[in-house]
Design an enzyme around this catalytic site. Structure first.
Site, short mmCIF file in Angstrom:
data_model
loop_
_atom_site.label_atom_id
_atom_site.label_comp_id
_atom_site.label_asym_id
_atom_site.label_seq_id
_atom_site.Cartn_x
_atom_site.Cartn_y
_atom_site.Cartn_z
N GLU A 51 1.11 -1.32 0.12
CA GLU A 51 0.11 0.15 -0.05
C GLU A 51 0.97 1.33 0.04
O GLU A 51 1.68 1.52 1.00
CB GLU A 51 -0.87 -0.04 1.23
CG GLU A 51 -2.28 0.59 0.86
CD GLU A 51 -2.24 1.85 0.57
OE1 GLU A 51 -3.11 2.09 -0.34
OE2 GLU A 51 -1.77 2.73 1.16
N CYS A 82 4.46 -2.29 -8.22
CA CYS A 82 3.11 -1.96 -7.89
C CYS A 82 3.15 -0.90 -7.12
O CYS A 82 3.63 0.21 -7.55
CB CYS A 82 2.40 -3.05 -7.50
SG CYS A 82 0.91 -2.93 -7.35
N ILE A 140 -2.38 -6.49 -9.45
CA ILE A 140 -3.62 -6.47 -8.13
C ILE A 140 -3.33 -4.83 -7.88
O ILE A 140 -2.70 -4.51 -7.18
CB ILE A 140 -2.96 -7.19 -6.97
CG1 ILE A 140 -2.90 -8.54 -7.44
CG2 ILE A 140 -4.04 -7.08 -5.87
CD1 ILE A 140 -1.84 -9.46 -6.47
N ARG A 141 -4.60 -4.22 -8.07
CA ARG A 141 -5.02 -2.90 -7.72
C ARG A 141 -3.73 -1.75 -8.24
O ARG A 141 -3.15 -0.89 -7.51
CB ARG A 141 -5.04 -2.63 -5.96
CG ARG A 141 -6.48 -3.17 -5.39
CD ARG A 141 -6.37 -2.87 -3.92
NE ARG A 141 -6.25 -1.69 -3.84
CZ ARG A 141 -5.81 -1.01 -2.51
NH1 ARG A 141 -5.32 -2.01 -1.66
NH2 ARG A 141 -5.96 0.37 -2.38
N HIS A 181 3.30 -7.84 -10.41
CA HIS A 181 4.13 -8.65 -9.40
C HIS A 181 4.81 -9.48 -9.72
O HIS A 181 4.19 -10.85 -9.80
CB HIS A 181 2.94 -8.98 -8.14
CG HIS A 181 2.19 -7.87 -7.43
ND1 HIS A 181 2.63 -7.29 -6.23
CD2 HIS A 181 1.27 -7.02 -7.77
CE1 HIS A 181 2.16 -6.39 -5.61
NE2 HIS A 181 0.97 -6.36 -6.79
N GLU A 183 6.94 -11.22 -8.27
CA GLU A 183 7.56 -12.07 -7.15
C GLU A 183 6.36 -12.92 -6.79
O GLU A 183 6.53 -14.08 -6.25
CB GLU A 183 7.74 -11.17 -6.10
CG GLU A 183 6.46 -10.51 -5.26
CD GLU A 183 5.95 -9.35 -6.02
OE1 GLU A 183 5.08 -8.80 -5.56
OE2 GLU A 183 6.51 -8.90 -7.02
#
Length: 202
Positions: A51, A82, A140-141, A181, A183
């Site tokens: 975040e 991200c 993801i977002r 991502h 990873e």
């Protein structure tokens, strides 16, 4: 392997263990970084997904902002995935007003551009400098890049679907960023690319 570059993962929030494991698999001496003296010991740094507003706040709480800014200015390679991409951007759209990053890459990113958690998706992305088949990217977002400056190389874009053409991987000098991502995929090619970037910069 004694010549393995030492690469830290900013371990304030986000998918730290996954990046440490991927970097180790790609030939790096990987370790978490939470303090300035730990930062001093690394050749490169990964800013993980998570975040971005939380990472920004914790960077100040752990007194890491100025040390990271100095290392970036000194040429230390940094890879942001991200939220890490957002932290490396010179300009962030749809971010919080108190959110501060490292402004290392001359680009404008839009936070949560691909939608909310429920809009997470996977898509093939061809990445310049990463050989083989298109990378199976997990979003993801995720942010996307709306503008790049003259010194920024676009390495990858979404190739299909409603967001085709959106920029999702960039590099400026020793700084690398992806919207997705790597990873989380088990595919170590993006981490291997960054390990070689760090090795060359030492």
């Amino acid at each position: 392997m004694s010549d393995a570059p030492v690469i830290g993962v900013l371990a304030l929030q986000g998918d730290v263990r996954e990046h440490v494991a991927a970097l180790a698999g790609a030939g790096a001496d990987a370790r978490p970084v939470r303090r300035a003296q730990e930062l001093d010991a690394v050749d490169g740094l990964v800013i993980p997904g998570g975040e971005s507003t939380t990472i920004s706040k914790l960077t100040d709480i752990f007194e890491l902002r100025e040390p990271i800014d100095k290392r970036i200015a000194g040429g230390m390679p940094v890879y942001g995935s991200c939220a890490g991409m957002i932290m490396l951007a010179a300009e962030v759209l749809d971010g919080r007003p108190d959110q501060r990053g490292f402004a290392g890459i001359d680009m404008t990113v839009r936070r949560n551009a691909f939608g909310r958690q429920v809009d997470s998706f996977e898509a093939p992305v061809e990445i310049t400098g990463v050989p083989g088949e298109p990378f199976h990217a997990v979003f993801i977002r995720a942010p996307w890049v709306e503008r790049v400056g003259d010194g920024v190389e676009v390495l990858g874009t979404v190739t299909q679907g409603p967001t085709a053409g959106r920029i999702v991987a960039v590099r400026q000098g020793n700084l690398l960023a992806t919207s997705f991502h790597p990873e989380l995929t088990g595919d170590l090619r993006v981490h291997a690319y960054f390990v070689e970037l760090v090795r060359a910069a030492r």
